[in-house]
Write an enzyme that holds these catalytic residues in place. Sequence first.
Site, short mmCIF file in Angstrom:
data_model
loop_
_atom_site.label_atom_id
_atom_site.label_comp_id
_atom_site.label_asym_id
_atom_site.label_seq_id
_atom_site.Cartn_x
_atom_site.Cartn_y
_atom_site.Cartn_z
N ASP A 281 -6.96 3.15 -5.28
CA ASP A 281 -5.59 3.30 -4.78
C ASP A 281 -4.76 2.18 -5.37
O ASP A 281 -4.72 1.07 -4.85
CB ASP A 281 -5.58 3.24 -3.25
CG ASP A 281 -4.18 3.44 -2.67
OD1 ASP A 281 -3.27 3.78 -3.45
OD2 ASP A 281 -4.00 3.23 -1.46
N LYS B 278 6.50 0.13 -5.62
CA LYS B 278 6.69 -1.31 -5.60
C LYS B 278 7.07 -1.85 -6.97
O LYS B 278 8.05 -2.58 -7.11
CB LYS B 278 5.41 -2.01 -5.13
CG LYS B 278 5.32 -2.21 -3.63
CD LYS B 278 5.13 -0.91 -2.87
CE LYS B 278 4.92 -1.17 -1.38
NZ LYS B 278 4.66 0.07 -0.65
N TRP C 294 -5.11 -0.31 4.49
CA TRP C 294 -3.80 0.26 4.82
C TRP C 294 -4.02 1.35 5.87
O TRP C 294 -4.82 2.27 5.69
CB TRP C 294 -3.19 0.84 3.56
CG TRP C 294 -1.84 1.47 3.71
CD1 TRP C 294 -0.75 0.94 4.35
CD2 TRP C 294 -1.43 2.75 3.21
NE1 TRP C 294 0.32 1.81 4.26
CE2 TRP C 294 -0.08 2.92 3.58
CE3 TRP C 294 -2.08 3.75 2.49
CZ2 TRP C 294 0.64 4.07 3.24
CZ3 TRP C 294 -1.37 4.89 2.15
CH2 TRP C 294 -0.02 5.05 2.53
#
Length: 430
Positions: free
Chosen positions: A224, A263, A142
């Site tokens: 993460d 999410k 990311w």
Amino acid sequence: MTAQSDNMNTKFLFKNVKKLPSDALFAIKARLAVDTRSAKVDLGIGAYRDNNGKPWILPSVKRAEEIIKADPEYNHEYLNISGLEVLRKNAARIIFGDSFDLANRVVNIQSLSGTGALHVGAKLMQVLNLNERDIYFSDPTWGNHYQIFQKSGFSNTKTYPYWDAASKKLNLTGFLNTIKSAVTGSIFVLHPCAHNPTGLDPTEEQWKVILEAIKEKQHLVLFDSAYQGFATGSLSKDAYSIRLAITDILKDVPVLVCQSFAKNVGMYGERVGCFHVVLPETGYNAEDKDAIQSQLNAITRSELSTPPAYGAKIVATILSSDELYKAWSDDMITMSSRIYEMRHKLVAKLVELKTPGTWDHITTQVGMFSYTGLTEEQVARMEKEHAVYLASSGRASIAGLNDGNVEHVAYAIDEVVRHFGKDGSLYSAL
């Protein structure tokens, strides 16, 4: 130097500020917003969309909001500096497991979703002078990972091989070689599930090998976790690597975990998350925990004062209610199942079109994203000629597909692959 020149210097302090490039993904969103073509498709956004291409408020979230607002004690008062306690407790429970020793081994704090959790982790390591160590991110990762840590003084950012472009599989050999060759005590940032941007995760057996190699070199791990429950629909399956680390392979060393509810609960704009320090089974006492908590609190106090409350109350209500927890679990299955279906429909159409190359990697990947294998030139043509927007790396948000646009996207992929394949130069790797 005269007083007048001093004033002039002050006046123009901000005159020559360097302009930085726009964030690539938000730039895609901006271009799409002004595109007037009716067939435009957004495969860049990292957010779930329903089968009509619309944002979806989870039914469990709607019910939680009703409960919160009906509570006669409902208010908008400040939270504690460390955040909503019921959220922190239950967030730790769902990611570490019901039987894990939360009381003695976990120190945590509410954060501004996953990005904020990463920032808190970076600042804590900076306080401990760990920012002088090498920190490794997957290649690719990311994009914001680099900025978050570099802004906190990490100058030695490095990568470990992850995506093998030729095979479209995990480069396990390169990954392990980097772990073994890295300076002892380096920091490795790992994606526990639904790897962003590739959608490619290690198998359970590969996770064991990876974590054993990390243990051997005494590296510090930061997980993460942005997609727990969103990848497979199962909270426990998506937390496998974390739980394996803290209860078995890395149980004798600290492990850092960043957790997001953007999410899996659809709390994108409410910014709900937690940062956890998981302590070893032995060697730490209550005073150590208090000291770590004080450092985490100081970071929050200096930057936020206190974390935001509304989204935290929604998530906490869901996690602490058996009924809503079950409803939320069903919601995650709904989302992950729809994305799974879209992956297969896209590939089926590409096979039907006899699109050059192999595309089964799209169906073996999991989570929101797919590393399609499309080149930057092909992606640019997708946008220009077909109004299909995705990241220049070829990363596509499968959540942006639906029954109304999946065939259009397949035809677009087929056209650009064939267009650039005329001279055999750009799709040979596909």
